[in-house]
Design a protein around this motif. Structure first.
Motif, PDB file in Angstrom:
ATOM      1  N   GLY A  97       0.821  -1.203   0.000  1.00 29.35           N
ATOM      2  CA  GLY A  97       0.000   0.000   0.000  1.00 29.35           C
ATOM      3  C   GLY A  97       0.852   1.249   0.000  1.00 29.35           C
ATOM      4  N   ILE A  98       0.214   2.388  -0.177  1.00 27.25           N
ATOM      5  CA  ILE A  98       0.923   3.674  -0.252  1.00 27.25           C
ATOM      6  C   ILE A  98       0.357   4.616   0.799  1.00 27.25           C
ATOM      7  CG2 ILE A  98       1.438   5.658  -1.712  1.00 27.25           C
ATOM      8  CD1 ILE A  98       1.091   3.857  -4.130  1.00 27.25           C
ATOM      9  N   ASP A  99       1.254   5.252   1.563  1.00 30.72           N
ATOM     10  CA  ASP A  99       0.861   6.285   2.520  1.00 30.72           C
ATOM     11  C   ASP A  99       0.836   7.614   1.767  1.00 30.72           C
ATOM     12  OD1 ASP A  99       0.539   8.115   4.491  1.00 30.72           O
ATOM     13  OD2 ASP A  99       2.103   7.322   5.811  1.00 30.72           O
ATOM     14  N   TYR A 100      -0.393   8.050   1.396  1.00 30.86           N
ATOM     15  CA  TYR A 100      -0.500   9.248   0.561  1.00 30.86           C
ATOM     16  C   TYR A 100      -0.048  10.511   1.274  1.00 30.86           C
ATOM     17  CZ  TYR A 100      -2.937   6.501  -2.925  1.00 30.86           C
ATOM     18  OH  TYR A 100      -3.248   5.573  -3.876  1.00 30.86           O
ATOM     19  N   THR A 101      -0.177  10.550   2.604  1.00 34.91           N
ATOM     20  CA  THR A 101       0.325  11.712   3.351  1.00 34.91           C
ATOM     21  C   THR A 101       1.822  11.844   3.167  1.00 34.91           C
ATOM     22  OG1 THR A 101      -1.408  11.407   5.013  1.00 34.91           O
ATOM     23  CG2 THR A 101       0.462  12.804   5.602  1.00 34.91           C
ATOM     24  N   MET A 102       2.485  10.715   3.345  1.00 34.62           N
ATOM     25  CA  MET A 102       3.936  10.711   3.144  1.00 34.62           C
ATOM     26  C   MET A 102       4.281  11.039   1.689  1.00 34.62           C
ATOM     27  SD  MET A 102       6.929  10.246   4.519  1.00 34.62           S
ATOM     28  CE  MET A 102       6.631   9.324   6.037  1.00 34.62           C
ATOM     29  N   LEU A 103       3.423  10.540   0.792  1.00 31.97           N
ATOM     30  CA  LEU A 103       3.658  10.796  -0.628  1.00 31.97           C
ATOM     31  C   LEU A 103       3.590  12.291  -0.934  1.00 31.97           C
ATOM     32  CD1 LEU A 103       4.005   9.755  -3.546  1.00 31.97           C
ATOM     33  CD2 LEU A 103       1.514   9.564  -3.670  1.00 31.97           C
ATOM     34  N   TYR A 104       2.581  12.970  -0.395  1.00 30.36           N
ATOM     35  CA  TYR A 104       2.439  14.409  -0.640  1.00 30.36           C
ATOM     36  C   TYR A 104       3.610  15.179  -0.050  1.00 30.36           C
ATOM     37  CZ  TYR A 104      -2.367  13.301  -1.992  1.00 30.36           C
ATOM     38  OH  TYR A 104      -3.470  12.788  -2.605  1.00 30.36           O
ATOM     39  N   GLN A 105       4.035  14.768   1.132  1.00 30.81           N
ATOM     40  CA  GLN A 105       5.177  15.440   1.751  1.00 30.81           C
ATOM     41  C   GLN A 105       6.443  15.256   0.901  1.00 30.81           C
ATOM     42  OE1 GLN A 105       5.284  13.688   5.636  1.00 30.81           O
ATOM     43  NE2 GLN A 105       3.707  15.060   6.498  1.00 30.81           N
ATOM     44  N   LEU A 106       6.632  14.009   0.472  1.00 33.84           N
ATOM     45  CA  LEU A 106       7.805  13.736  -0.363  1.00 33.84           C
ATOM     46  C   LEU A 106       7.726  14.485  -1.683  1.00 33.84           C
ATOM     47  CD1 LEU A 106       8.227   9.883   0.200  1.00 33.84           C
ATOM     48  CD2 LEU A 106       9.738  11.686   1.042  1.00 33.84           C
ATOM     49  N   THR A 108       6.214  17.347  -2.237  1.00 36.40           N
ATOM     50  CA  THR A 108       6.502  18.770  -1.984  1.00 36.40           C
ATOM     51  C   THR A 108       8.007  19.008  -1.903  1.00 36.40           C
ATOM     52  OG1 THR A 108       4.429  18.989  -0.760  1.00 36.40           O
ATOM     53  CG2 THR A 108       6.076  20.702  -0.421  1.00 36.40           C
ATOM     54  N   VAL A 109       8.679  18.143  -1.137  1.00 36.51           N
ATOM     55  CA  VAL A 109      10.136  18.266  -1.009  1.00 36.51           C
ATOM     56  C   VAL A 109      10.808  18.054  -2.366  1.00 36.51           C
ATOM     57  CG1 VAL A 109      12.191  17.267   0.050  1.00 36.51           C
ATOM     58  CG2 VAL A 109      10.116  17.566   1.416  1.00 36.51           C
ATOM     59  N   PHE A 110      10.297  17.058  -3.089  1.00 35.51           N
ATOM     60  CA  PHE A 110      10.875  16.753  -4.403  1.00 35.51           C
ATOM     61  C   PHE A 110      10.746  17.943  -5.356  1.00 35.51           C
ATOM     62  CE2 PHE A 110      10.014  15.320  -8.759  1.00 35.51           C
ATOM     63  CZ  PHE A 110      11.245  14.756  -9.062  1.00 35.51           C
ATOM     64  N   LEU A 111       9.520  18.559  -5.366  1.00 33.60           N
ATOM     65  CA  LEU A 111       9.308  19.704  -6.255  1.00 33.60           C
ATOM     66  C   LEU A 111      10.201  20.879  -5.875  1.00 33.60           C
ATOM     67  CD1 LEU A 111       5.420  19.596  -6.641  1.00 33.60           C
ATOM     68  CD2 LEU A 111       7.136  19.015  -8.362  1.00 33.60           C
ATOM     69  N   GLY A 115      12.967  22.332  -8.288  1.00 26.85           N
ATOM     70  CA  GLY A 115      13.016  23.742  -8.669  1.00 26.85           C
ATOM     71  C   GLY A 115      14.419  24.321  -8.511  1.00 26.85           C
ATOM     72  N   ILE A 116      15.054  23.987  -7.376  1.00 21.63           N
ATOM     73  CA  ILE A 116      16.413  24.492  -7.131  1.00 21.63           C
ATOM     74  C   ILE A 116      17.392  23.910  -8.153  1.00 21.63           C
ATOM     75  CG2 ILE A 116      18.329  24.493  -5.486  1.00 21.63           C
ATOM     76  CD1 ILE A 116      16.183  24.408  -3.241  1.00 21.63           C
ATOM     77  N   VAL A 117      17.269  22.591  -8.349  1.00 15.28           N
ATOM     78  CA  VAL A 117      18.162  21.935  -9.313  1.00 15.28           C
ATOM     79  C   VAL A 117      17.956  22.495 -10.713  1.00 15.28           C
ATOM     80  CG1 VAL A 117      18.680  19.740 -10.447  1.00 15.28           C
ATOM     81  CG2 VAL A 117      18.390  19.810  -7.975  1.00 15.28           C
ATOM     82  N   SER A 118      16.663  22.709 -11.096  1.00 18.30           N
ATOM     83  CA  SER A 118      16.361  23.233 -12.435  1.00 18.30           C
ATOM     84  C   SER A 118      16.959  24.624 -12.625  1.00 18.30           C
ATOM     85  CB  SER A 118      14.848  23.292 -12.647  1.00 18.30           C
ATOM     86  OG  SER A 118      14.292  21.999 -12.611  1.00 18.30           O
TER      87      SER A 118
END
Length: 299
Positions: A97-106, A108-111, A115-118
């Protein structure tokens, strides 16, 4: 279900990451090893099929000694040792299964990281592009005559060497045309050096306009120009030189109005030195000037 065959494990897993197939089924050991080494963080093992695929080790059928050695080696490995060996190469984790809360947090951090990397990537790319443009400009300046935009003497020498090598290798000839603006000193003395420079630039444009893309034009020095004509013969290069002479003679130059040019023409001979070729074309030009200028002499 629609089953699709793939070349190998890596090919199958790559198709999953590219969304070309929904899932890949294969050996647990092979999949786990590839996930760990090539697809870390991209794919996960979703489940286990209730079948065992026994693996075997093969040797040549004419080598019984090696067969016995290998069989003894395999038989000597205990279950504990086998588990220990496998655990060194992969670890198994099934995702149910997938923890969508954790997914959204990850996400956000990923984006944010993305953005910084881009930003820095685009900055680096822009600087790289500017450096590349500057390098190309410098590269062009290194081989170009600043006034006329033709090849400079150094680049023309390099082209002569290349043409000699090609001629010797493929047993064909190339031509050399050396031309000189008639009475150019008088133009400078009468109209000034600025007008003289304009005449040189105009000469360069006329030569460019009336030569093939395969020909090479260089400013040989002062008011002299050298044209290298690949894969030609005597009749063709004489006709070509006369065409250039007429194009120059019929052109109306700024301020000066009329100007002419003398031409020396020759062909490179098999395996001779370039100095010999250049001396011969120089002698032809000298003869053209001596015999009244505004003419083509082949030597």
């Amino acid at each position: 279900m629609k089953f699709i065959e793939v070349e190998n494990i890596e090919d199958g897993l790559k198709k999953v990451t590219d969304n070309k197939i929904f899932a890949y089924a294969g050996s647990l050991v092979g999949i786990a090893y590839n996930l760990q080494n090539r697809f870390a963080g991209e794919l996960k093992i979703a489940g286990k099929i209730g079948e065992n695929w026994p693996l075997s080790n093969g040797v040549r059928n004419d080598d019984l000694i090696l067969l016995n050695i290998m069989q003894k080696a395999i038989n000597s490995v205990t279950k504990e040792q086998r588990k220990e060996i496998l655990n060194k190469w992969f670890s198994i984790k099934y995702e149910n299964g997938i923890d969508y809360t954790m997914l959204y947090q990850l996400l956000t951090v990923f984006l944010l990281i993305l953005g910084i990397v881009s930003y820095f990537y685009n900055q680096k790319r822009r600087l790289h592009f500017e450096l590349e443009v500057a390098y190309k400009k410098l590269e062009k300046l290194a081989v170009t005559d600043k006034l006329t935009g033709l090849y400079n003497r150094h680049k023309t020498d390099e082209i002569l060497v290349n043409q000699k090598e090609l001629s010797n290798r493929y047993e064909n000839s190339f031509g050399v045309i050396l031309l000189d603006i008639d009475h150019f000193k008088n133009i400078n003395d009468s109209f000034g050096h600025n007008i003289g420079d304009k005449v040189l630039k105009t000469f360069a444009r006329i030569l460019k306009r009336n030569t093939r893309t395969t020909d090479f034009i260089g400013r040989w020095g002062g008011e002299e120009f050298l044209i290298i004509v690949p894969q030609t013969e005597k009749k063709s290069i004489i006709k070509f030189a006369n065409m250039l002479k007429e194009a120059i003679e019929s052109y109306e130059f700024p301020e000066v109005k009329n100007a002419t040019s003398s031409f020396g023409v020759t062909l490179y001979k098999d395996n001779e030195s370039l100095d010999t070729t250049l001396v011969r074309v120089d002698e032809a030009l000298y003869q053209a000037k001596k015999e009244g200028r505004n003419q083509v002499i082949y030597k």
